[in-house]
Design a protein around this motif. Structure first.
Motif, PDB file in Angstrom:
ATOM      1  N   SER A 268       1.165  -1.540  -0.072  1.00 16.83           N
ATOM      2  CA  SER A 268      -0.150   0.247   0.150  1.00 16.83           C
ATOM      3  C   SER A 268       0.756   1.105   0.620  1.00 16.83           C
ATOM      4  N   ARG A 269       2.425   1.080   0.116  1.00 18.33           N
ATOM      5  CA  ARG A 269       3.073   2.439   0.155  1.00 18.33           C
ATOM      6  C   ARG A 269       3.887   2.357  -0.833  1.00 18.33           C
ATOM      7  N   SER A 270       4.609   3.921  -1.536  1.00 16.78           N
ATOM      8  CA  SER A 270       5.341   3.513  -2.681  1.00 16.78           C
ATOM      9  C   SER A 270       6.866   4.014  -2.185  1.00 16.78           C
ATOM     10  N   ASP A 331       2.933   7.680   1.688  1.00 17.38           N
ATOM     11  CA  ASP A 331       1.019   6.555   1.577  1.00 17.38           C
ATOM     12  C   ASP A 331       0.415   7.491   0.603  1.00 17.38           C
ATOM     13  N   PRO A 332       0.387   6.565   0.024  1.00 18.18           N
ATOM     14  CA  PRO A 332      -1.099   7.065  -1.567  1.00 18.18           C
ATOM     15  C   PRO A 332      -1.734   7.571  -0.947  1.00 18.18           C
ATOM     16  N   ASP A 333      -2.664   7.203   0.689  1.00 15.81           N
ATOM     17  CA  ASP A 333      -3.750   7.505   1.140  1.00 15.81           C
ATOM     18  C   ASP A 333      -3.955   8.700   1.473  1.00 15.81           C
ATOM     19  N   THR A 334      -2.944   9.552   2.355  1.00 17.01           N
ATOM     20  CA  THR A 334      -3.245  10.906   2.773  1.00 17.01           C
ATOM     21  C   THR A 334      -1.483  11.882   2.270  1.00 17.01           C
TER      22      THR A 334
END
Length: 351
Positions: A268-270, A331-334
């Motif tokens: 879930s991370r880049s 963190d693509p979500d935040t």
């Protein structure tokens, strides 16, 4: 879903990989599985409303440090299973448990390769032993619904050597050392044809039918959920990467490339790279290398959570190397980024 890329094998013992765009594919419909089971015929009278399902956990399991002994494996499949988990533990990952359902799917594919004299991940409908076009189709058809995972396969190696090869080549490593998977299915044939020799097939996945294990697992605490390979202090590391297919470095002779060093985080991370280098500690020279990331991968197979630096020539034998990585984890979500720095050493063997 990217399609499997057909390429000519470099050697009888070359490797192919299903597109890593399929790695950790998330299927939203899986969330409906429980509700679908609630449909049924009516009956007389009234009945109490069913209790609401328990909420699914929102965090992964701690790293799984022990799994049941496999059942029904022959010596080769047991050796491959044990070697896979030995490698994962050494890298600071959790172990994978035997899935007897995925075993059947992986074995069916190994048998399909032999029956059709075809080395690859994609089966063609209408061929002998066809059970599904792609690995996830085959797993679902036999009763395992993966929401994340991938398939890796080899031809022409012993069972243990096959797993070692898979973790040492740039693309396949991203599946073998993926953090989240919890299950593995192992298929192996002892037969040989003109195009396929003793194929090994590993399906590595997270199940959609288990609300606890379906969230996946973390790496061991000491890693900080960052996985490097070769591991710090590794000895007798191979000097060459091996016959990865497709070739991750355009314009190169793939069998001449050196052993890659890599960094991986959770899916879930880049990873954002500032610098990534190898230094020969005997000479002090920086090793000429190609940085492989999601943004420059010529084959579109690398996930954003994985980066590798691939030497453009074989590493010197019996030599120590220093690896230096600097970058950030996004963190693509935040949109938040966290600095990530890793330095480590390893030493090559005689070949």
């Amino acid at each position: 879903m990217s399609s499997f890329r057909e390429v000519q094998p470099l050697l009888r013992a070359s490797i192919r990989i299903h597109s890593l765009a399929a790695l950790f594919r998330r299927v939203a419909a899986m969330a409906m599985l429980g509700a679908l089971g609630a449909c049924g015929g009516g009956g007389g009278g009234s009945a109490p409303a069913p209790s609401p399902p328990a909420p699914s956990p929102s965090v992964p399991l701690d790293a799984v440090m022990s799994v049941p002994a496999p059942v029904g494996y022959d010596a080769d499949r047991l050796a491959a299973f044990n070697r896979l988990n030995e490698i994962r533990l050494s890298a600071g990952l959790g172990m994978l448990a035997q899935s007897r359902v995925m075993d059947q799917a992986a074995q069916a594919h190994a048998d399909w390769e032999i029956a059709n004299n075809v080395y690859g991940h994609v089966e063609q409908a209408g061929t002998a032993g066809f059970t599904g076009a792609h690995w996830y189709d085959r797993d679902e058809a036999i009763g395992y619904a993966p929401v994340a995972g991938g398939e890796v396969a080899t031809s022409g190696y012993s069972a243990v050597d096959a797993v070692d090869v898979l973790v040492n080549v740039a693309y396949h490593r991203a599946i073998v050392l993926a953090i989240e998977p919890v299950d593995v299915g192992v298929g192996r044939s002892s037969q040989v044809t003109s195009n396929v020799s003793e194929p090994l097939v590993l399906d590595i996945a997270v199940p959609g039918s288990d609300p606890v294990r379906g969230v996946g697992q973390l790496a061991q605490p000491f890693t900080g959920n960052v996985v490097i390979w070769p591991i710090d202090g590794a000895q007798a590391v191979r000097t060459h990467m091996g016959g990865e297919s497709p070739n991750p470095v355009d314009g190169s002779d793939v069998v001449a490339l050196g052993m890659p060093a890599s960094v991986m985080v959770s899916s879930s991370r880049s990873i954002l790279v500032k610098s990534f280098s190898l230094t020969n500690l005997s000479t002090g020279d920086t090793v000429p290398a190609h940085l492989l990331t999601n943004t420059n991968d010529p084959n579109g197979l690398v996930p954003t959570s994985y980066v590798a630096v691939i030497p453009l020539m074989a590493l010197d034998s019996n030599t120590s190397f220093h690896v230096d990585f600097e970058g950030n984890v996004l963190d693509p979500d935040t949109g938040a980024t966290t600095p990530l720095s890793r330095t480590w050493t390893f030493s090559t063997g005689s070949s």
